[in-house]
Scaffold this active site. Structure first.
Site, PDB file in Angstrom:
ATOM      1  N   GLU A 117     -10.515   6.731   2.355  1.00 13.06           N
ATOM      2  CA  GLU A 117     -11.941   5.506   2.153  1.00 13.06           C
ATOM      3  C   GLU A 117     -10.580   4.188   3.203  1.00 13.06           C
ATOM      4  O   GLU A 117      -9.595   3.785   3.579  1.00 13.06           O
ATOM      5  CB  GLU A 117     -12.599   5.008   1.935  1.00 13.06           C
ATOM      6  CG  GLU A 117     -11.953   4.219   1.179  1.00 13.06           C
ATOM      7  CD  GLU A 117     -10.743   4.426   0.358  1.00 13.06           C
ATOM      8  OE1 GLU A 117     -10.633   5.724  -0.063  1.00 13.06           O
ATOM      9  OE2 GLU A 117      -9.704   2.984  -0.261  1.00 13.06           O
ATOM     10  N   SER A 140       1.738  -9.492  -0.619  1.00 10.07           N
ATOM     11  CA  SER A 140       1.456  -8.377  -0.849  1.00 10.07           C
ATOM     12  C   SER A 140       1.639  -8.153   0.601  1.00 10.07           C
ATOM     13  O   SER A 140       1.432  -6.143   1.011  1.00 10.07           O
ATOM     14  CB  SER A 140       0.059  -7.898  -0.990  1.00 10.07           C
ATOM     15  OG  SER A 140      -0.703  -8.498  -0.978  1.00 10.07           O
ATOM     16  N   LYS A 163       0.650  -1.698   0.525  1.00 15.07           N
ATOM     17  CA  LYS A 163      -0.096  -0.306   0.222  1.00 15.07           C
ATOM     18  C   LYS A 163       0.539   0.960   0.043  1.00 15.07           C
ATOM     19  O   LYS A 163       0.326   2.365  -0.191  1.00 15.07           O
ATOM     20  CB  LYS A 163      -1.047  -0.444   1.104  1.00 15.07           C
ATOM     21  CG  LYS A 163      -2.328  -1.107   0.980  1.00 15.07           C
ATOM     22  CD  LYS A 163      -3.291  -0.747   1.812  1.00 15.07           C
ATOM     23  CE  LYS A 163      -4.366  -1.475   1.448  1.00 15.07           C
ATOM     24  NZ  LYS A 163      -4.289  -3.250   1.418  1.00 15.07           N
TER      25      LYS A 163
END
Ligand SMILES: *Cc1c(COP(=O)(O)O)cnc(C)c1O
Length: 391
Positions: free
Chosen positions: A110, A370, A88
């Site tokens: 969000e 990830s 991220k």
């Protein structure tokens, strides 16, 4: 994977389905991003932060013991080693730099489980930006610790009390904030979804994962590309970034969703959050709640470019059940000494299931890991203790 067509279309998906009041904001962002992305100075700043702060390039790790167990050669792209624990950061640093470049001082974001909120708050702290994170009230209760984390990082968390009080409502509120504050605020969206240019921009910011991995695989595989490339899919950003590096190779591309949130398989075309894509809906067109042990995969839709890659057949989308994921999590821990996040444990679960079946013995498989699983350890303990995935 090139830029989308007119109006941000990927085949019949994508686009920009927003109220009139949001069109100028999307257009401004589209221009700002394409300028920035073509500007070597912006790229150099981004690369420097991802290197010196984020820890890039991340390694590709060959899993010797797991490979022996499965009979296929498993390589992991280690996004779990990026600062803050997942891919991220690649996206939020890019968008935070863009916020500065547009002369803005505030980001809104969000968040569902809180991971993107934490990432956005991290990048905002790093670059001295204000940050407001919208989070469904139900999620703020389920993920208290992440609310506190965001507050430690200097962000303001606003619980959203409308609708189902979860992620989909948080996106709506963040969009609403953005319309009203666009003069000084950027909306830092967390995945390859939403109106154009977000799906394209976030994919480009994540393509570093696939580009690095391709070069690294060529070294490990004597100049060849992997036979199969696998990544988990929530909104689809780590998968899109991974696929971008391999779409021009002969590699089989596989995205793995949570069985309880398999929008690529069970979704119906529709419009949500400014895009046309595959969405989980009931017969009346009501958006359904996705359900998974992995909070990061319970978005009820899929990024439009994935819908298009699925429709064209270039990528295939599969799913893994909660039980398979839990088993894969333990297998990775025991054979490789790595606790994967529950999200990429879906990708590993698929490899475990398909090794020796649709993935022939001796194949090479790249899996994007990830994120790291530290955040999921307490939940895994509870799941193993009850023998039944809750919620
Ligand atoms: C958020 C998250 C995901 C899901 O998001 P995508 O946009 O589909 O990549 C997957 N893995 C981890 C570790 C995450 O934090």
């Amino acid at each position: 994977m090139g830029p989308p067509g007119a109006d941000g279309r990927f085949g019949e998906f994508g686009g920009r389905f927003v109220p009139e009041s949001l069109v100028p904001a999307c257009q401004e962002l589209e221009r700002a991003f394409s300028d920035a992305w073509a500007d070597p100075e912006y790229r150099a700043k981004l690369d420097a932060i991802l290197r010196d702060y984020g820890g890039r390039p991340t390694p590709v790790t060959e899993c010797f013991r797991l490979s022996e167990r499965l009979g296929v050669r498993v390589l992991l792209k280690r996004e779990d080693l990026v600062h803050a624990g997942s891919h991220k950061l690649n996206n939020v640093v890019g968008q935070a730099l863009l916020t500065q470049r547009m002369g803005k001082r505030r980001m809104v974001a969000e968040t569902g489980a809180g991971q993107h909120g934490v990432a956005a708050a991290t990048a905002a702290a790093l670059l001295g930006l204000e940050c407001t994170v919208y989070m469904g009230e139900l999620d703020t209760e389920r993920q208290e610790l992440n609310v506190f984390r965001m507050e430690l990082l200097g962000a303001q968390v606003r619980p959203v009390r409308s609708g189902s009080r979860t992620l989909k409502d948080a996106v709506n509120e963040a969009l609403r904030d953005w319309v009203a504050t666009v003069g000084h605020t950027h909306y830092c969206l967390g995945s390859v979804m939403g109106p154009h240019p977000f799906p394209y921009m976030v994919r480009e910011l994540q393509r570093v994962v696939g580009d690095e991995a391709r070069a690294q695989c060529r070294v490990l595989l004597d100049g060849r590309d992997p036979d199969v490339v696998v990544a988990c899919v929530g909104g689809g950003s780590n998968a899109a970034g991974t696929f971008a590096g391999f779409v021009e190779t002969a590699a089989r591309l596989v995205g793995v969703e949570a069985a309880g949130g398999a929008a690529a398989t069970n979704g119906i075309p529709g419009v949500l959050h400014g895009m046309r894509s595959l969405l989980l809906q009931d017969e009346a067109g009501q958006i359904l709640e996705a359900e998974s042990i992995s909070a990061g995969l319970d978005y009820p839709g899929i990024g439009p470019e994935h819908a298009s890659l699925g429709a064209s057949g270039r990528a295939a989308y599969e799913s893994a059940t909660d039980d398979e994921v839990l088993a894969a999590f333990q297998l990775m821990a025991e054979t490789e000494g790595i606790l994967p996040a529950l999200e990429p444990a879906h990708a590993i679960a698929w490899v475990v299931r398909e090794a020796g079946r649709s993935v022939p013995e001796g194949s090479s498989v790249l899996v994007t890991l990830s994120g790291r699983g530290d955040k999921d350890v307490a939940q895994v303990r509870d799941l193993l203790a009850t023998g039944r995935p809750p919620r």
